[in-house]
Every structure is written in structure tokens, then in C-alpha cells.
Design an enzyme around this catalytic site. Structure first.
Site, PDB file in Angstrom:
ATOM      1  N   LEU A  83      40.862  30.918  43.125  1.00 51.63           N
ATOM      2  CA  LEU A  83      40.958  29.621  43.781  1.00 51.63           C
ATOM      3  C   LEU A  83      40.915  29.777  45.298  1.00 51.63           C
ATOM      4  O   LEU A  83      40.391  28.906  46.006  1.00 51.63           O
ATOM      5  CB  LEU A  83      42.236  28.905  43.352  1.00 51.63           C
ATOM      6  N   VAL A 133      45.082  36.837  39.280  1.00 52.60           N
ATOM      7  CA  VAL A 133      43.621  36.703  39.336  1.00 52.60           C
ATOM      8  C   VAL A 133      43.230  35.266  39.679  1.00 52.60           C
ATOM      9  O   VAL A 133      42.331  35.029  40.500  1.00 52.60           O
ATOM     10  CB  VAL A 133      42.979  37.153  38.011  1.00 52.60           C
ATOM     11  N   CYS A 134      43.908  34.305  39.084  1.00 50.99           N
ATOM     12  CA  CYS A 134      43.609  32.892  39.342  1.00 50.99           C
ATOM     13  C   CYS A 134      43.801  32.547  40.814  1.00 50.99           C
ATOM     14  O   CYS A 134      43.026  31.788  41.398  1.00 50.99           O
ATOM     15  CB  CYS A 134      44.500  31.989  38.501  1.00 50.99           C
ATOM     16  N   THR A 135      44.843  33.098  41.421  1.00 49.43           N
ATOM     17  CA  THR A 135      45.117  32.818  42.826  1.00 49.43           C
ATOM     18  C   THR A 135      43.983  33.321  43.709  1.00 49.43           C
ATOM     19  O   THR A 135      43.533  32.633  44.640  1.00 49.43           O
ATOM     20  CB  THR A 135      46.455  33.446  43.241  1.00 49.43           C
TER      21      THR A 135
END
EC number: 1.11.1.27
Length: 224
Positions: free
Chosen positions: A50, A45-47
Site C-alpha cells: 500500500l 507485506v501489505c503495508t
């Protein structure tokens, strides 16, 4: 309790980032600023978040907004992860992103700013950083705070929209109604008398009639 409330001044912390060591107030300068935290590097999810933030970076820059991310891994990890983020966006797998990522390996800053998610933990049982968004004005004070759990990705188009609202309402005596988008009509703030509103908004003030008879729904075209 640790954390920031609306109107609080941003702490002037120092931190190592992917673009070198910073002092937060110096980094912000006279700009608006967005600090957004992430649970961990090399996570799905973070990828995606960002990646989207990187694509929207030119739009934030047009609005005089400086972006800075935070994750609980090291600078070398952040740099390696940046290659994956760029590749996810279909770009060359380079270590450079349009904004720095803070290394908060000991979670000191996450604790200080109230960013930890007590329900999501890593393999060692340590709480992960939640998905926090802090928007700071040029006065270094907190204008908006959004808190998501680690399991729910944020909508960066919505963050851009609220920046537009914050900047408009910081300088004009208006408020933005539900689902407002730039260019839509805005609402005259209730504290502004009718006569003053007519002078401030030469494009006109339009009041919606209501069963109560109260004249509080006052609209005007978005001022320049």
C-alpha cells in the site's frame, strides 16, 4: 464458482470505505479502475504494497485510473493502519491515503470475487484474502486479473506497465511484446492485413525474417 473472468462486468456492489460508502460503478464513473485486495491490516507485506501504491497514485491518476483497495478489517482499523502506511513512506502519519480501502470484515466481497487464499489462514483458522489485482476498463469490464498468494508481494511498477499496455492496445491495433515498456516498438496484430497496416502506421512496419518464412513478427514504432 465465485470470481471474475476476463470480459465479465464488475459487480455493482456497495461497501463502506475509508472515504465513505460507495457504489462501485458510481465510484469508477468513466475511468479505468484497479481493485486490489490485501490479506489483513497491520501486516508487513501489505503495508509495503500500500505504501508503494500510494507513491504511484499520481502516475495512475495521469492515466485516468481510479484505485481502490480491499482488506478484511473494519474502517477504523483501515484508518489507523493508514497512519502506519504513511509513516512507512516517510510521510506524516495521517489517516488519509490517495485511494479508499474497502472494509470487508465478513469476507462477503472477497468470497463473491474469488479472492480468498485457501492455504493462508488467520489465528482463528479463517482463510485470508489473497493478493488479487483486477483492472477494469471504462466499460466496467474486467481487462486483466493477477492473483498472488498472501506470502508474495506484488510489483506495482508492473501493474502500471500493464495499464499502459491495456490502454494502448484498447485503442490501437497493436500488441505489446515481452518486456515491453512505453516508448518501445509494438507488434501489429495478426488479423490486420499488410496494406491496412501500412496505412495505419505511417512510421513503418518492419517484419522479421524467420526460418518458417511466415511474416507474423511485424513491428512498428509505438503509435501516438
Amino acid at each position: 464458482m465465485p470470481g471474475l473472468l476476463l470480459g465479465d462486468e464488475a459487480p455493482d456492489f456497495e461497501a463502506d470505505t475509508t472515504q465513505g460508502r460507495i457504489r462501485f460503478h458510481d465510484f469508477l464513473g468513466d475511468s479505468w479502475g484497479i481493485l486490489f485486495s490485501h490479506p489483513r491490516d497491520f501486516t508487513p507485506v501489505c503495508t509495503t504494497e500500500l505504501g508503494r501504491a500510494a507513491r504511484l497514485a499520481p502516475e495512475f491518476s495521469k492515466r485516468n485510473v481510479k484505485m481502490i483497495a480491499l482488506s478484511i478489517d473494519s474502517v477504523p482499523d483501515h484508518l489507523a493502519w493508514s497512519k502506519d502506511i504513511n509513516a512507512y513512506n516517510g510521510e506524516q502519519p495521517e489517516e488519509t491515503l490517495p485511494f479508499p480501502i474497502i472494509a470487508d470484515k465478513n469476507r462477503e466481497l472477497a468470497v463473491k470475487l474469488g479472492m480468498l487464499d485457501p492455504d493462508e489462514r488467520d489465528k482463528d483458522g479463517m482463510p485470508l484474502t489473497a493478493r488479487v489485482v483486477f483492472v477494469f476498463g471504462p466499460d466496467k469490464k474486467l481487462k486483466l486479473s493477477i492473483l498472488y498468494p498472501a506470502t508474495t508481494g506484488r510489483n506495482f511498477d508492473e501493474i502500471l506497465r500493464v495499464v499502459d499496455s491495456l490502454q494502448l492496445t484498447a485503442y490501437k491495433k497493436v500488441a505489446t511484446p515481452v518486456d515491453w515498456k512505453p516508448g518501445d516498438s509494438v507488434m501489429v496484430v495478426p488479423t490486420l492485413p499488410d496494406e491496412e497496416a501500412k496505412k495505419l502506421f505511417p512510421k513503418g512496419v518492419f517484419t522479421k525474417d524467420l526460418p518458417s518464412g511466415k511474416k507474423y513478427l511485424r513491428y512498428t514504432p509505438q503509435p501516438e
